[in-house]
Design an enzyme around this catalytic site. Structure first.
Site, PDB file in Angstrom:
ATOM      1  N   TYR A 156      27.662   6.192 -38.181  1.00  0.00           N
ATOM      2  CA  TYR A 156      27.967   7.368 -37.358  1.00  0.00           C
ATOM      3  C   TYR A 156      27.094   7.409 -36.116  1.00  0.00           C
ATOM      4  CZ  TYR A 156      23.661   9.771 -38.770  1.00  0.00           C
ATOM      5  OH  TYR A 156      22.340  10.120 -38.948  1.00  0.00           O
ATOM      6  N   LYS A 190      22.605   2.916 -38.573  1.00  0.00           N
ATOM      7  CA  LYS A 190      22.844   4.370 -38.618  1.00  0.00           C
ATOM      8  C   LYS A 190      23.955   4.653 -39.635  1.00  0.00           C
ATOM      9  CE  LYS A 190      22.828   8.317 -35.425  1.00  0.00           C
ATOM     10  NZ  LYS A 190      21.535   8.846 -35.874  1.00  0.00           N
ATOM     11  N   GLU A 221       8.992   7.264 -39.534  1.00  0.00           N
ATOM     12  CA  GLU A 221       9.714   8.173 -38.644  1.00  0.00           C
ATOM     13  C   GLU A 221       9.986   9.471 -39.376  1.00  0.00           C
ATOM     14  OE1 GLU A 221      13.545   6.557 -37.613  1.00  0.00           O
ATOM     15  OE2 GLU A 221      13.979   5.966 -39.676  1.00  0.00           O
ATOM     16  N   LEU A 232      15.126   3.875 -37.307  1.00  0.00           N
ATOM     17  CA  LEU A 232      16.280   3.836 -36.424  1.00  0.00           C
ATOM     18  C   LEU A 232      15.798   3.702 -34.985  1.00  0.00           C
ATOM     19  CD1 LEU A 232      19.394   4.171 -36.185  1.00  0.00           C
ATOM     20  CD2 LEU A 232      18.939   6.577 -35.669  1.00  0.00           C
TER      21      LEU A 232
END
Length: 289
Positions: A32, A146, A178, A202
């Protein structure tokens, strides 16, 4: 009336249906993107589309549209829904097939859907900063994709919410990776530091914009792993994401970060980021800086 993009057509949202055997629904077998909208225009569209295609290719999905076609269809969707400020959510799955862990063979067409979400800029949080907690990073080892498989991220975000915090800063042992839905930055001796873009995080579109702004404005920057100790001792901490932009973190696990207020480098980057938005999307009415 609201419209969505589904498999090459823009249709009324109430008429948009996905089969129960869609592999995104049953396996999370898809990827996505979320694209930010300012003044009815898509910010960093090309970068989002490149990452979308790359993520899909990483799991063996071939998107049945070119990036140019996707761009045009998304622009049409924005016009149809008359969206000025908010987001576009877009996802592609491997398609509809009888439930089987093995990839389906034969003529299985990917399912591609996109829709718009109204949403204002989080100005109050951008001005005052937010709180975060620390949590062990329990996710898989391909966080650079993702993927629709976000259960680890959801568990971390829920833990933060229950603690009255905005974000969960994840770490593998002593190494910060993260946030649950963001990239994390610290400022140490005037240098902006953030985790290198590898399989453990990411590669954020907003993160890359910030790195470019640092380089263009003589702000020292390093992409490297940093420790929980460095986070704890940082002069400033902030996060970045499509919807949160450059968001100051003023407290982690109940401890004030720096002076407990958004720091000067974070503030400078917020101003530079607003200018970048205005370059691509026109003047902002709801300005922060």
């Amino acid at each position: 009336m609201e419209f969505v993009f589904l498999n090459g057509e823009i249709i009324e949202r109430s008429k948009a249906k996905v089969d129960v055997e869609d592999r995104g629904y049953q396996f999370g077998d898809g990827v996505y993107e979320v694209i930010r909208i300012y003044n009815g225009k898509m910010f960093t569209l090309d970068e989002h589309l490149r990452r979308f295609v790359k993520s899909a290719e990483s799991i063996g999905i071939s998107i049945p549209f070119t990036s140019v076609q996707l761009s045009e269809m998304l622009k049409e969707l924005l016009i149809k829904n008359n969206l000025e400020t908010g987001n576009i959510y877009m996802q592609v799955t491997r398609g509809i097939a009888p439930r089987n862990h093995v990839f389906p063979t034969g003529n299985v067409v990917p399912t591609l859907v996109a829709y718009t979400i109204k949403g204002v800029r989080p100005l109050e949080s951008l001005k005052s900063g937010v709180k975060a907690i620390l949590t062990e990073d329990i996710r898989w080892l391909r966080c650079d994709i993702k993927s629709l498989n976000l259960l680890g991220n959801l568990l971390a975000k829920q833990k933060a919410s229950e603690a009255g915090c905005f974000e969960a800063i994840q770490h593998r042992g002593n190494d910060v990776t993260e946030g649950s839905s963001s990239n994390i930055f610290i400022v140490k001796n005037g240098t902006v530091i953030t985790h290198e873009s590898n399989n453990l995080i990411l590669k954020g579109i907003t993160k890359d914009v910030i790195l470019d702004l640092c380089l263009a404005n003589n702000i020292p920057v390093e992409e490297r792993t940093f420790s929980l100790t460095e986070l704890n001792d940082a002069e400033e901490v902030f996060l970045s994401s499509t919807t949160s932009e450059v968001m100051p973190i003023i407290e982690v696990n109940g401890k004030k970060m720096g002076r407990g207020v958004p720091g000067p480098i974070t503030r400078k980057l917020q101003g530079l980021f607003e200018r970048e938005i205005e370059k691509q999307c026109g003047l902002l009415v709801d300005k922060l800086i």
